[in-house]
Write a protein that holds these residues in place. Structure first.
Motif, PDB file in Angstrom:
ATOM      1  N   LYS A 124      62.910 -17.614 -28.410  1.00  0.00           N
ATOM      2  CA  LYS A 124      63.865 -16.556 -28.700  1.00  0.00           C
ATOM      3  C   LYS A 124      63.228 -15.655 -29.747  1.00  0.00           C
ATOM      4  O   LYS A 124      62.721 -16.152 -30.774  1.00  0.00           O
ATOM      5  N   VAL A 125      63.211 -14.333 -29.511  1.00  0.00           N
ATOM      6  CA  VAL A 125      62.532 -13.422 -30.432  1.00  0.00           C
ATOM      7  C   VAL A 125      63.417 -12.229 -30.751  1.00  0.00           C
ATOM      8  O   VAL A 125      64.260 -11.818 -29.951  1.00  0.00           O
ATOM      9  N   GLY A 126      63.193 -11.669 -31.931  1.00  0.00           N
ATOM     10  CA  GLY A 126      63.894 -10.459 -32.351  1.00  0.00           C
ATOM     11  C   GLY A 126      62.888  -9.372 -32.683  1.00  0.00           C
ATOM     12  O   GLY A 126      61.956  -9.597 -33.472  1.00  0.00           O
ATOM     13  N   LEU A 127      63.041  -8.195 -32.077  1.00  0.00           N
ATOM     14  CA  LEU A 127      62.147  -7.062 -32.294  1.00  0.00           C
ATOM     15  C   LEU A 127      62.916  -5.884 -32.872  1.00  0.00           C
ATOM     16  O   LEU A 127      64.126  -5.767 -32.679  1.00  0.00           O
ATOM     17  N   SER A 128      62.179  -4.977 -33.530  1.00  0.00           N
ATOM     18  CA  SER A 128      62.812  -3.787 -34.084  1.00  0.00           C
ATOM     19  C   SER A 128      62.423  -2.528 -33.323  1.00  0.00           C
ATOM     20  O   SER A 128      62.718  -1.417 -33.757  1.00  0.00           O
TER      21      SER A 128
END
Length: 265
Positions: A203-207
Motif C-alpha cells: 500500500k503506497v501514498g503519493l503526492s
C-alpha cells in the motif's frame, strides 16, 4: 480588437484543453476542429495546435461561443473504474471508456488525472475546469494498493523513502510513450502487506500523479505490477462503492474540498 495570446503564463490554457473542458468535444476532436480552421480566437481563425488562451480571450467554434461560466456551482463525483476502461471521452481504437459506463448527464465532466487501461479504482470527475486543474496539480495524497511479481527489496524501500531519478524510465511505460526519463518524489508513506518471491502486496501514498508513475518506478527494479487500485484521493475514499458505479461527494467531502480550494496551498 483583442490580441491573440501565445506567450505562456499561469493563466493560460492550451486551446484544445480549453475546448474539451468547456464543451462535449474530446481533445482529439478539438485538435481536428483547430486543424480544419473552424476555431477562432478573438474573431481570428487559428490552426496552431500549441496556442494558449486566457479567460479574456473569446473562443468560438463556428458561431458557437465556448466559454466557462465561473459563477456556476460545481459538482464532483467519484467513479470506481474497472480494469479495461480508458479515462478519456473517446478512443480512436474503439476501446471502452469511462463515459460508456457513466450516466449521460456526466458526459461533459472532466476527469481529474488518469488511471491506465489495466488499473482500477477511484477517479474524480467534475464539471468545473478550475476545480479539476487545482486538484490535478495539487500535492494531495493519492493512496494505492499494488500487487507485484516479486520481492520488495531494501533497494526498493530506499527509493520509496528518498526518491529516485531515472534517465531511462521506459520500463513500465506505454510502448508508444514519448516519456523516457522521470524523477520520483519520496513516497508519502508505504506499508508492505506481504512480501514473497512469487508476488508481494503493498500500500503506497503519493503526492503526485505522473504518467504510469508506479509502473515505471517498480519496473526499474524488475517488478511488474499485476494489480493496481487507487482507493483514495485527498481524503476522498471509495469506501463501499461498487466497481463500475459512481456517487456524488458527501456534504463532509464537499466541505473539506471547499476548505482546500479556498486555502493558499
Amino acid at each position: 480588437m483583442k490580441k491573440i495570446i501565445t506567450e505562456e503564463s499561469d493563466n493560460l490554457t492550451r486551446l484544445n484543453k480549453f475546448i474539451s473542458h468547456n464543451s462535449n468535444y474530446s481533445r482529439r476532436e478539438a485538435d481536428k476542429l483547430i486543424e480544419d480552421g473552424r476555431v477562432t480566437i478573438n474573431n481570428k481563425p487559428v490552426t496552431d495546435m500549441s496556442i494558449k488562451v486566457s479567460e479574456k480571450d473569446t473562443v468560438r467554434i463556428g458561431k458557437k461561443l465556448i466559454k466557462e461560466d465561473k459563477n456556476k456551482m460545481y459538482t464532483v463525483i467519484i467513479y470506481n473504474k474497472p480494469k479495461g476502461e480508458l479515462v478519456t471521452k473517446k478512443d480512436p481504437e474503439g476501446r471502452r471508456v469511462i463515459f460508456d459506463s457513466l450516466d449521460k448527464k456526466f458526459k461533459h465532466f472532466i476527469p481529474v488525472g488518469r488511471l491506465d487501461y489495466a488499473s482500477e479504482g477511484l477517479v474524480l470527475l467534475t464539471d468545473s475546469v478550475d476545480v479539476a486543474n487545482k486538484l490535478m496539480h495539487s500535492n494531495l495524497e493519492r493512496i494505492y494498493k499494488l500487487k507485484v511479481n516479486g520481492f520488495i527489496t531494501p533497494n526498493v524501500e530506499e527509493a520509496m523513502l528518498h526518491g529516485l531519478t531515472l534517465e531511462d524510465a521506459r520500463a513500465g511505460g506505454h510502448e508508444k510513450s514519448k516519456i523516457t526519463s522521470m524523477t520520483f518524489e519520496p513516497f508519502i508513506a508505504y506499508q508492505i502487506i506481504s512480501n514473497d518471491r512469487k508476488y508481494s502486496k503493498i500500500k503506497v501514498g503519493l503526492s503526485e500523479g505522473k504518467n504510469r508513475e508506479l509502473r515505471r518506478f517498480f519496473g526499474h527494479f524488475g517488478l511488474d505490477i499485476l494489480d493496481l487500485k487507487r482507493f483514495e484521493f485527498g481524503g476522498i475514499s471509495l469506501n463501499n462503492l461498487p466497481t463500475g458505479k459512481s456517487r456524488y461527494l458527501t456534504k463532509d467531502e464537499y466541505k473539506d474540498l471547499r476548505l482546500f480550494l479556498n486555502s493558499d496551498e
